[in-house]
Design a protein around this motif. Structure first.
Motif, short mmCIF file in Angstrom:
data_model
loop_
_atom_site.label_atom_id
_atom_site.label_comp_id
_atom_site.label_asym_id
_atom_site.label_seq_id
_atom_site.Cartn_x
_atom_site.Cartn_y
_atom_site.Cartn_z
N ALA A 178 0.85 -1.20 0.00
CA ALA A 178 0.00 0.00 0.00
C ALA A 178 0.88 1.25 0.00
O ALA A 178 0.63 2.19 -0.73
N TRP A 179 1.91 1.25 0.85
CA TRP A 179 2.89 2.33 0.86
C TRP A 179 4.13 1.90 1.64
O TRP A 179 4.08 0.96 2.42
N GLN A 180 5.24 2.60 1.36
CA GLN A 180 6.51 2.36 2.05
C GLN A 180 7.18 3.69 2.34
O GLN A 180 6.94 4.68 1.65
N PHE A 181 8.05 3.66 3.35
CA PHE A 181 8.86 4.84 3.65
C PHE A 181 10.22 4.36 4.14
O PHE A 181 10.29 3.46 4.98
N ASP A 182 11.29 4.96 3.62
CA ASP A 182 12.64 4.61 4.04
C ASP A 182 13.07 5.55 5.16
O ASP A 182 13.22 6.75 4.94
N LEU A 183 13.26 5.01 6.36
CA LEU A 183 13.65 5.81 7.52
C LEU A 183 15.13 6.17 7.48
O LEU A 183 15.59 7.02 8.24
N GLY A 184 15.91 5.50 6.63
CA GLY A 184 17.33 5.79 6.54
C GLY A 184 18.16 5.16 7.63
O GLY A 184 19.36 5.43 7.73
N SER A 185 17.54 4.32 8.44
CA SER A 185 18.23 3.63 9.53
C SER A 185 17.46 2.35 9.82
O SER A 185 16.23 2.33 9.71
N PRO A 186 18.17 1.26 10.18
CA PRO A 186 17.47 0.00 10.44
C PRO A 186 16.37 0.11 11.48
O PRO A 186 16.45 0.90 12.42
N ILE A 187 15.35 -0.71 11.30
CA ILE A 187 14.24 -0.82 12.24
C ILE A 187 14.38 -2.19 12.91
O ILE A 187 14.29 -3.21 12.23
N ALA A 188 14.63 -2.20 14.20
CA ALA A 188 14.88 -3.47 14.89
C ALA A 188 13.78 -3.82 15.88
O ALA A 188 13.91 -4.79 16.62
N ALA A 189 12.72 -3.06 15.92
CA ALA A 189 11.63 -3.32 16.87
C ALA A 189 10.31 -3.42 16.12
O ALA A 189 10.17 -2.95 14.99
N THR A 190 9.33 -4.02 16.77
CA THR A 190 8.00 -4.14 16.20
C THR A 190 7.31 -2.77 16.19
O THR A 190 7.29 -2.09 17.22
N PRO A 191 6.76 -2.35 15.05
CA PRO A 191 6.01 -1.09 15.03
C PRO A 191 4.79 -1.16 15.95
O PRO A 191 4.22 -2.24 16.16
N ALA A 192 4.40 -0.03 16.48
CA ALA A 192 3.17 0.07 17.28
C ALA A 192 2.09 0.70 16.42
O ALA A 192 2.37 1.63 15.64
N VAL A 193 0.86 0.21 16.55
CA VAL A 193 -0.26 0.73 15.78
C VAL A 193 -1.39 1.04 16.74
O VAL A 193 -1.81 0.18 17.52
N ALA A 194 -1.88 2.31 16.71
CA ALA A 194 -2.98 2.71 17.59
C ALA A 194 -3.68 3.94 17.02
O ALA A 194 -3.02 4.84 16.48
#
Length: 109
Positions: A62-78
């Protein structure tokens, strides 16, 4: 009903909960955290720095975004927002529907 499983190898697999039959497979960056199912979307952060939001039914991005740094944790959704921390110490927030309204700031200990 579907179950979504991610791997360090970067494979995201969606299976039918009752039958175990594969519904779709998607390849992204390696995942340290778990994918999150939120309504009809799957949210996943990857070691390549990309936050990806996929359609739960088809696996289409649906969409993506490059944060420019690794993501090592589970995203939170609320409350319609996705919040994710990158290894560079920044915390990002995105409107879950389309990724707009993004905000970021440095995390403080």
């Amino acid at each position: 009903e579907r179950v979504v499983i991610g791997s360090r190898a970067g494979v995201l697999l969606c299976v039918d909960r009752r039958t175990g039959q594969e519904r779709w497979r998607w390849r992204g960056g390696g995942m340290e955290g778990s994918p999150v199912v939120a309504g009809d979307r799957v949210v996943v952060g990857a070691q390549d720095g990309r936050l990806s939001v996929l359609d739960l039914t088809s696996g289409a991005v649906a969409w993506q975004f490059d944060l420019g740094s690794p993501i090592a944790a589970t995203p939170a959704v609320a409350d319609g927002w996705i919040v994710v921390a990158a290894e560079d110490g920044r915390v990002w927030a995105f409107a879950g529907s389309d990724g707009r309204g993004r905000r970021s700031g440095a995390a403080r200990p």
